[in-house]
Design an enzyme around this catalytic site. Structure first.
Site, PDB file in Angstrom:
ATOM      1  N   ASP A   1      33.667   5.783   8.457  1.00  0.00           N
ATOM      2  CA  ASP A   1      33.817   7.263   8.569  1.00  0.00           C
ATOM      3  C   ASP A   1      33.437   7.889  10.036  1.00  0.00           C
ATOM      4  OD1 ASP A   1      34.151   7.169   5.900  1.00  0.00           O
ATOM      5  OD2 ASP A   1      32.445   8.634   5.353  1.00  0.00           O
TER       6      ASP A   1
ATOM      7  N   HIS B   1      33.632   6.733   2.718  1.00  0.00           N
ATOM      8  CA  HIS B   1      32.052   7.150   2.350  1.00  0.00           C
ATOM      9  C   HIS B   1      31.270   6.014   2.604  1.00  0.00           C
ATOM     10  CE1 HIS B   1      32.833  10.849   0.581  1.00  0.00           C
ATOM     11  NE2 HIS B   1      33.839  10.378  -0.155  1.00  0.00           N
TER      12      HIS B   1
ATOM     13  N   ASP C   1      27.944   9.190  11.599  1.00  0.00           N
ATOM     14  CA  ASP C   1      28.073   9.504  10.339  1.00  0.00           C
ATOM     15  C   ASP C   1      26.904   8.892   9.414  1.00  0.00           C
ATOM     16  OD1 ASP C   1      30.040  10.696   8.052  1.00  0.00           O
ATOM     17  OD2 ASP C   1      29.226   8.723   7.183  1.00  0.00           O
TER      18      ASP C   1
ATOM     19  N   GLU D   1      24.884   8.012   5.423  1.00  0.00           N
ATOM     20  CA  GLU D   1      25.129   8.277   4.121  1.00  0.00           C
ATOM     21  C   GLU D   1      23.568   8.488   3.417  1.00  0.00           C
ATOM     22  OE1 GLU D   1      27.694   8.277   2.759  1.00  0.00           O
ATOM     23  OE2 GLU D   1      28.869   7.864   4.329  1.00  0.00           O
TER      24      GLU D   1
END
Length: 605
Positions: A183, A178, A37, A39
């Protein structure tokens, strides 16, 4: 897990063999997944940068390792992103840049299958990062949990397929927030829950997972075991029905992989899905080369006429256009080729053949009556309406001497059929231009279709004629492994083929191949001694770069000023009004140029 017994090619049909898991694919329990994951500072790769990478490596339900790192994007983090993720500019100011973090992730994920929720987003950023920093993209297999969730999670269970919704539904141990690692951990739990739901649907191997989101009917998907035990080699495969009848014949460079693809969503043909529902077995026929596989497929389709194959089943239905061998020749649409007459074709339909006849009648005042006329009639006949329109010289009215004017017309038509077609191209192209200038586009289109039908058939006949007359042709093409692919062609038919090794002398193999090649009776040219499509396949192979002619018993060439030079109708209007010496067809262009190269080679043999 139970596996149905399978029949192995080459063994008696009553011998049952239990396939191994390796033959079925890679069990999901043995697959190493790296759930990732990211960001980022925004949603678009073009103007956004990675701020955090989180990844979890799992295999067989066990966590093998984790990786997490903030990334300095080299620019401020937007305020709305900071509110959403909690990652601020101050947090990433002292973080390592992407050029230090990315190599660690690539090493962490080496030889694994990448998993992400909405994978195109995360994989898109990773691919872009590799490109910008000069790393080759490893070509990971990628699994997206969103389409898997859409397959097994109904709207009654969850209003949407967001990660937070699915994590709550499956009671994940970590709540998505988030942040990359959290995540990724939540996605691990979601992945395992989805795999548990997919297992009863037959998704138990990595190869199944690649198509698990396909909308394939359950009864069709269950039959994917028909591919078990098939060879991963080039060749032909035959789907068979309950009575062992052949339902469908196909060819592939990898039989097993191609047959498996029939049980995925990539197969969208309704008739094939119907065929799969009644298929009971698949018979493989391994071939040494791709050419042999294509020819065998064609012959098997012709032999069995499978109901689910649409092409090449009835070669006897092919039609030809013949300039008859009569005192006053005429054009006729026929099923067979005879000695002493000129032919063009074969046509795939009678309608196309009639269109070519109309093109020839537009260019030449050939008679259209079917009566057989004597060279000199004792009693003059009555001229038809076409004679009154100037489209027939009415040889039926000749009583004193042969109609030499008609002989000239027939001679010109014969040249157009067997050689230079300009006497047809020029008047029809001029007519197309005139109709277009008058904005009569539908009529212009009909004339163009007639011209195209004639040119394609004439080009095909001129291409088939020399190879149909050639009693024996031996050719060789180098293989990628350093050996030679050898073929023996007799009258257009593939009579033998072999492949030699990288350090093997090919000449003894050539001698053995010629000695054992199939005996082929000579046909009436331009018809080959096989299905016309087989002769086309052989010619396509012979015209490939690198093919060398080893032996040719008869000349193999066709006119430079042939119909092949005019098939590209985009040049027709440019040719109108040009002097004969300026015709594009005068040069050895298009297919004629290719044959000219082989003709030069044959002259040197």
């Amino acid at each position: 897990m139970s596996v149905a017994p399978a029949t192995v090619p080459g063994m008696p049909s009553d011998t049952a063999v239990q396939p191994s898991f390796e033959e079925l694919g890679t069990p999901l329990r043995d697959v190493t997944f790296v759930v990732v994951d990211l960001e980022t500072t925004g949603g678009r790769v073009a103007d956004s940068w990675i701020t955090e990478i989180g990844a979890v490596k799992v295999r067989g339900g066990e966590v093998l390792g984790e990786l997490q790192s903030l990334v300095n994007p080299g620019r401020p983090v937007p305020a709305f992103v900071a509110r959403l993720t909690g990652i601020t500019t101050a947090m990433v100011a002292t973080a390592p840049p992407l050029e230090l973090v990315l190599p660690s992730f690539l090493e962490f994920a080496r030889d694994a299958v990448l998993v992400a929720h909405n994978a195109p987003f995360d994989v898109g950023f990773l691919r872009d990062a590799c490109e910008r920093l000069g790393y080759d993209w490893p070509g990971y297999r990628v699994v997206d949990t969103v389409p898997l969730a859409r397959r097994v999670v109904t709207r009654d269970e969850a209003p949407n397929h967001k990660l937070s919704t699915l994590a709550a539904l499956f009671r994940a141990r970590v709540t998505p927030e988030h942040r990359a690692l959290a995540d990724a951990r939540a996605t691990v739990d979601v992945l395992h829950a989805l795999l548990e739901r997919l297992a009863p649907l037959g998704v138990t191997h990595l190869e199944d997972l690649a198509t698990a989101a396909d909308p394939v009917p359950a009864d069709v998907r269950r039959k994917r075991t028909l591919a078990d035990g098939l060879p991963e080699a080039p060749g032909v495969y035959l789907f068979r029905g309950p009575g062992d009848e052949v339902l469908y014949v196909g060819t592939s460079t990898n039989i097993r992989r191609r047959v498996r693809s029939y049980f995925t969503a990539s197969e969208k043909r309704a008739r094939i899905t119907e065929m799969l529902r009644i298929a009971h077995a698949v018979t493989p026929v391994v071939c040494a080369t791709a050419l042999e596989a294509q020819v065998r497929e064609l012959r098997l389709i012709t032999e069995h006429a499978p109901r689910y194959n649409r092409r090449s089943k009835h070669p006897e239905r092919a039609t030809w256009v013949r300039l008859t061998d009569e005192p006053y020749p005429r054009l006729s649409v026929v099923r067979d080729v005879r000695h002493g007459a000129e032919h063009i074709g074969p046509f795939t339909s009678r309608r196309t053949a009639l269109a070519a006849v109309e093109a020839l009648h537009d260019a030449f005042a050939l008679r259209q009556c079917t009566a057989r006329l004597a060279r000199v009639s004792k009693v003059a006949g009555s001229p038809c309406a076409l004679a009154g329109m100037g489209r027939c010289s009415a040889p039926c009215t000749v009583t004193a001497a042969p109609d030499e004017a008609y002989d000239d017309v027939a001679r010109a038509a014969r040249v157009a059929l067997t050689g230079d077609p300009r006497r047809v191209v020029e008047p029809l192209a001029a007519r197309v231009g005139l109709l277009a200038s008058q904005e009569r586009f539908e009529e212009a289109g009909r004339v163009t279709e007639r011209l195209r039908a004639f040119l394609r058939a004439a080009a095909r006949a001129q291409r088939l004629q020399p190879v149909s007359r050639c009693a024996e042709l031996v050719a060789a093409r180098p293989t990628g492994a350093g050996g030679w692919e050898l073929v023996v062609v007799k009258h257009g038919r593939l009579a033998g083929t072999a492949v030699t090794g990288p350090h093997e002398d090919p000449l003894p193999v050539v001698d053995a191949l010629r000695a054992t090649a199939e005996a082929v009776a000579p046909p009436v040219a331009p018809a080959p001694a096989c299905h016309p499509e087989e002769a086309d396949l052989v010619l396509d192979w012979l015209e490939q770069p690198g093919v060398r002619l080893v032996h040719v018993s008869d000349p193999w060439s066709w006119p430079v000023r042939s119909a092949a030079a005019h098939v590209d109708l985009a040049r027709v209007r440019a040719e109108v009004g040009a002097e004969p010496s300026g015709q594009p067809g005068d040069g050895a262009g298009g297919e004629g140029g290719q044959v000219g190269r082989h003709a030069d080679t044959m002259a040197a043999c």
